[in-house]
Scaffold this motif. Sequence first.
Motif, PDB file in Angstrom:
ATOM      1  N   GLU A  94       1.109  -1.334  -0.289  1.00 41.40           N
ATOM      2  CA  GLU A  94      -0.150   0.094   0.005  1.00 41.40           C
ATOM      3  C   GLU A  94       0.639   0.850   0.406  1.00 41.40           C
ATOM      4  N   LEU A  95       0.493   2.075  -0.414  1.00 34.02           N
ATOM      5  CA  LEU A  95       1.716   3.391  -1.893  1.00 34.02           C
ATOM      6  C   LEU A  95       1.523   4.437   0.399  1.00 34.02           C
ATOM      7  N   GLU A  96       0.437   4.097   1.076  1.00 33.37           N
ATOM      8  CA  GLU A  96       0.483   4.669   1.950  1.00 33.37           C
ATOM      9  C   GLU A  96       1.962   4.548   3.665  1.00 33.37           C
ATOM     10  N   GLN A  97       1.418   3.302   2.912  1.00 38.55           N
ATOM     11  CA  GLN A  97       1.825   2.296   4.969  1.00 38.55           C
ATOM     12  C   GLN A  97       3.529   1.463   3.800  1.00 38.55           C
ATOM     13  N   ALA A  98       4.552   1.715   2.807  1.00 42.28           N
ATOM     14  CA  ALA A  98       4.862   0.946   2.226  1.00 42.28           C
ATOM     15  C   ALA A  98       6.133   0.337   3.517  1.00 42.28           C
ATOM     16  N   ASN A  99       6.378  -0.310   4.034  1.00 45.25           N
ATOM     17  CA  ASN A  99       7.771  -0.872   4.509  1.00 45.25           C
ATOM     18  C   ASN A  99       9.428  -1.321   3.800  1.00 45.25           C
ATOM     19  N   PHE A 100       9.431  -0.517   3.914  1.00 43.37           N
ATOM     20  CA  PHE A 100      11.052  -0.333   2.524  1.00 43.37           C
ATOM     21  C   PHE A 100      11.513  -1.880   3.589  1.00 43.37           C
ATOM     22  N   GLN A 101      12.178  -2.306   4.622  1.00 48.42           N
ATOM     23  CA  GLN A 101      12.480  -3.060   4.927  1.00 48.42           C
ATOM     24  C   GLN A 101      11.964  -4.358   4.542  1.00 48.42           C
ATOM     25  N   TYR A 102      11.030  -4.381   4.646  1.00 49.89           N
ATOM     26  CA  TYR A 102      10.257  -5.610   4.344  1.00 49.89           C
ATOM     27  C   TYR A 102      10.633  -5.843   3.137  1.00 49.89           C
ATOM     28  N   MET A 103      10.106  -4.617   2.265  1.00 51.40           N
ATOM     29  CA  MET A 103      10.059  -4.127   1.178  1.00 51.40           C
ATOM     30  C   MET A 103      11.468  -5.053   0.516  1.00 51.40           C
ATOM     31  N   PHE A 104      12.186  -4.623   0.327  1.00 47.41           N
ATOM     32  CA  PHE A 104      13.702  -4.752  -0.337  1.00 47.41           C
ATOM     33  C   PHE A 104      14.407  -5.963   0.498  1.00 47.41           C
ATOM     34  N   SER A 105      13.822  -6.418   1.584  1.00 46.31           N
ATOM     35  CA  SER A 105      14.450  -8.375   2.051  1.00 46.31           C
ATOM     36  C   SER A 105      14.152  -9.259   1.215  1.00 46.31           C
ATOM     37  N   ASP A 106      11.890  -8.527   1.443  1.00 45.55           N
ATOM     38  CA  ASP A 106      11.682 -10.025   0.108  1.00 45.55           C
ATOM     39  C   ASP A 106      12.644  -9.673  -0.998  1.00 45.55           C
ATOM     40  N   THR A 107      13.144  -8.378  -1.596  1.00 46.16           N
ATOM     41  CA  THR A 107      13.216  -8.453  -3.306  1.00 46.16           C
ATOM     42  C   THR A 107      14.311  -9.295  -2.679  1.00 46.16           C
ATOM     43  N   ARG A 108      15.249  -8.952  -2.148  1.00 48.67           N
ATOM     44  CA  ARG A 108      16.554  -9.688  -2.064  1.00 48.67           C
ATOM     45  C   ARG A 108      16.847 -10.938  -1.706  1.00 48.67           C
ATOM     46  N   MET A 109      15.359 -11.448  -1.323  1.00 53.70           N
ATOM     47  CA  MET A 109      14.995 -13.106  -0.800  1.00 53.70           C
ATOM     48  C   MET A 109      14.930 -13.376  -2.776  1.00 53.70           C
ATOM     49  N   GLN A 110      13.674 -13.041  -2.814  1.00 49.81           N
ATOM     50  CA  GLN A 110      13.650 -13.139  -4.444  1.00 49.81           C
ATOM     51  C   GLN A 110      14.615 -13.700  -5.354  1.00 49.81           C
ATOM     52  N   PHE A 111      15.704 -12.570  -5.376  1.00 47.73           N
ATOM     53  CA  PHE A 111      16.627 -12.209  -6.440  1.00 47.73           C
ATOM     54  C   PHE A 111      18.260 -14.411  -6.001  1.00 47.73           C
ATOM     55  N   GLU A 112      17.827 -13.726  -4.288  1.00 49.59           N
ATOM     56  CA  GLU A 112      18.678 -14.824  -3.982  1.00 49.59           C
ATOM     57  C   GLU A 112      18.520 -15.617  -4.479  1.00 49.59           C
ATOM     58  N   GLN A 113      17.287 -16.624  -4.566  1.00 50.17           N
ATOM     59  CA  GLN A 113      16.685 -17.661  -4.930  1.00 50.17           C
ATOM     60  C   GLN A 113      16.672 -18.106  -6.553  1.00 50.17           C
ATOM     61  N   TYR A 114      16.441 -17.011  -7.314  1.00 49.11           N
ATOM     62  CA  TYR A 114      16.850 -17.505  -8.759  1.00 49.11           C
ATOM     63  C   TYR A 114      18.499 -17.735  -8.789  1.00 49.11           C
ATOM     64  N   TYR A 115      19.296 -16.846  -7.792  1.00 49.50           N
ATOM     65  CA  TYR A 115      20.359 -17.286  -8.144  1.00 49.50           C
ATOM     66  C   TYR A 115      20.819 -18.476  -7.635  1.00 49.50           C
ATOM     67  N   MET A 116      20.523 -18.580  -6.625  1.00 47.76           N
ATOM     68  CA  MET A 116      21.040 -20.144  -6.042  1.00 47.76           C
ATOM     69  C   MET A 116      20.881 -21.746  -7.511  1.00 47.76           C
ATOM     70  N   LEU A 117      19.813 -20.865  -8.356  1.00 44.52           N
ATOM     71  CA  LEU A 117      18.981 -21.780  -9.135  1.00 44.52           C
ATOM     72  C   LEU A 117      19.911 -22.007 -10.227  1.00 44.52           C
ATOM     73  N   ILE A 118      20.361 -20.440 -11.013  1.00 46.77           N
ATOM     74  CA  ILE A 118      20.727 -20.676 -12.040  1.00 46.77           C
ATOM     75  C   ILE A 118      22.508 -20.186 -11.564  1.00 46.77           C
ATOM     76  N   LYS A 119      23.461 -20.740 -10.753  1.00 48.25           N
ATOM     77  CA  LYS A 119      25.001 -20.706 -10.400  1.00 48.25           C
ATOM     78  C   LYS A 119      24.790 -21.716 -10.891  1.00 48.25           C
ATOM     79  N   LYS A 120      26.445 -21.700 -11.169  1.00 49.69           N
ATOM     80  CA  LYS A 120      27.219 -23.505 -11.467  1.00 49.69           C
ATOM     81  C   LYS A 120      27.830 -23.871  -9.809  1.00 49.69           C
TER      82      LYS A 120
END
Length: 199
Positions: free
Chosen positions: A173-199
Amino acid sequence: MTELREEIVKKAFLQFLNRGYKACSLKALEQATGLTKGAFYYYFKDKKEILEAGMERYFSVMKEESEEDVERVTSLREYIDLVIRNKEESADASQRVFGCFMLEVLFFQLVLEVAPIFPEFRERIYTISKRRLANWEYVILKAKQSGEIRETLDTSVLARNLMSVSGSMLNIELEQANFQYMFSDTRMQFEQYYMLIKK
């Protein structure tokens, strides 16, 4: 005088993002800002002019990866960190300029809605999207060549998938964005992708 103009832009632009341009009547904008029609017309000739000012302000807070940044990174993991860092800086700038975090996906939707009125804004987001995709593809190819990730992965598909991760924060929600949660969630998504594709 300029402060009030800025306040109109800020509050009206939030309405445009939340409701869409066509759905925002001047009456709705008056209510959102607490101003009368006369006050609006003192600063702006119409709602189109308010929208244009809001669009320009939003473009000014978007932090993109430069060519130098892309050349400088030595791994896909480093590039992911750079993308997240730039998103966080954009979020901070958005907070300062608009008083809240703005979801990029809502902005892109608004640009598409008003493309008949402002084709130049559609062209700008098209250029940004094209550049982002090219950057991801370039970094992925480098990561394949260095042996960081598997060579069998489809570069274009992977680039589109990774590019979409940072734009996938749709349930905030625009008025109640929790940056810490939001960006840690994004980091986790990227990390998941990275684990799948790394050698």
